[in-house]
Design a protein around this motif. Structure first.
Motif, PDB file in Angstrom:
ATOM      1  N   MET A   8       0.855  -1.184   0.000  1.00 33.61           N
ATOM      2  CA  MET A   8       0.000   0.000   0.000  1.00 33.61           C
ATOM      3  C   MET A   8       0.892   1.236   0.000  1.00 33.61           C
ATOM      4  N   ASP A  10       0.998   5.706  -1.335  1.00 31.76           N
ATOM      5  CA  ASP A  10       0.129   6.859  -1.549  1.00 31.76           C
ATOM      6  C   ASP A  10       0.267   7.474  -2.941  1.00 31.76           C
ATOM      7  N   ASN A  11       0.801   6.717  -3.884  1.00 31.50           N
ATOM      8  CA  ASN A  11       0.988   7.174  -5.258  1.00 31.50           C
ATOM      9  C   ASN A  11       1.971   8.327  -5.383  1.00 31.50           C
ATOM     10  N   GLN A  31      -0.703  -5.084  -5.105  1.00 28.12           N
ATOM     11  CA  GLN A  31      -0.780  -3.684  -4.700  1.00 28.12           C
ATOM     12  C   GLN A  31      -2.234  -3.241  -4.587  1.00 28.12           C
ATOM     13  N   VAL A  32      -2.468  -2.312  -3.689  1.00 27.98           N
ATOM     14  CA  VAL A  32      -3.780  -1.703  -3.555  1.00 27.98           C
ATOM     15  C   VAL A  32      -3.926  -0.669  -4.670  1.00 27.98           C
ATOM     16  N   GLU A  33      -5.041  -0.699  -5.376  1.00 22.58           N
ATOM     17  CA  GLU A  33      -5.341   0.371  -6.329  1.00 22.58           C
ATOM     18  C   GLU A  33      -5.678   1.600  -5.503  1.00 22.58           C
ATOM     19  N   TRP A  34      -5.044   2.723  -5.828  1.00 26.96           N
ATOM     20  CA  TRP A  34      -5.074   3.868  -4.930  1.00 26.96           C
ATOM     21  C   TRP A  34      -5.418   5.145  -5.676  1.00 26.96           C
ATOM     22  N   ASN A  42      -4.656   6.209   3.773  1.00 29.11           N
ATOM     23  CA  ASN A  42      -3.626   5.351   4.340  1.00 29.11           C
ATOM     24  C   ASN A  42      -3.581   5.552   5.853  1.00 29.11           C
ATOM     25  N   CYS A  95     -13.188   5.356   3.039  1.00 27.65           N
ATOM     26  CA  CYS A  95     -13.312   4.861   1.663  1.00 27.65           C
ATOM     27  C   CYS A  95     -14.593   5.383   1.018  1.00 27.65           C
ATOM     28  N   CYS A  98     -14.162   8.960   0.083  1.00 28.43           N
ATOM     29  CA  CYS A  98     -13.318   9.084  -1.105  1.00 28.43           C
ATOM     30  C   CYS A  98     -14.113   8.760  -2.367  1.00 28.43           C
TER      31      CYS A  98
END
Length: 108
Positions: A8, A10-11, A31-34, A42, A95, A98
């Motif tokens: 994970m 934070d891009n 990986q988590v799609e973020w 996070n 979530c 978001c």
């Protein structure tokens, strides 16, 4: 990392570097799609924010890296597990916020 771990991040641009992505793929690390603009999802970012507020609220602020390290260790030892549990428990609401914000930054 355990076999059930999911990476994970934070891009941040350094997490998206070709070298990093290539390594994660070569090691078959899921990986988590973020969403690109939502680091507030996070949980560790929220814990770091809490630490920042705890350190800033001290009567004597750390002046050196060593003093900061000691202050962080002291605050970690005093941090109630419930604070971390509450952050984790808030994740479904974060979530949903978001999703409602279409992936943009949320204030939670």
């Amino acid at each position: 990392m355990g076999s059930d771990a999911i990476f994970m991040d934070d891009n941040a641009c350094f997490h998206r570097a070709r070298l990093v992505l290539s390594y994660l793929e070569s090691e078959t690390i899921p990986q988590v799609e973020w969403p690109a603009r939502s680091p507030d999802l996070n949980p560790i970012e929220n814990v770091w924010d809490l630490f920042g507020r705890l350190i800033a609220g001290r009567s004597v602020l750390p002046d050196t890296l060593h003093e900061l390290q000691q202050a962080l260790l002291q605050e970690w030892a005093l941090l109630p597990q419930q604070a971390i549990n509450d952050t984790i428990a808030s994740m479904p609401r974060r979530c949903q916020a978001c999703i409602s914000a279409r992936g943009y930054h949320i204030r939670y």
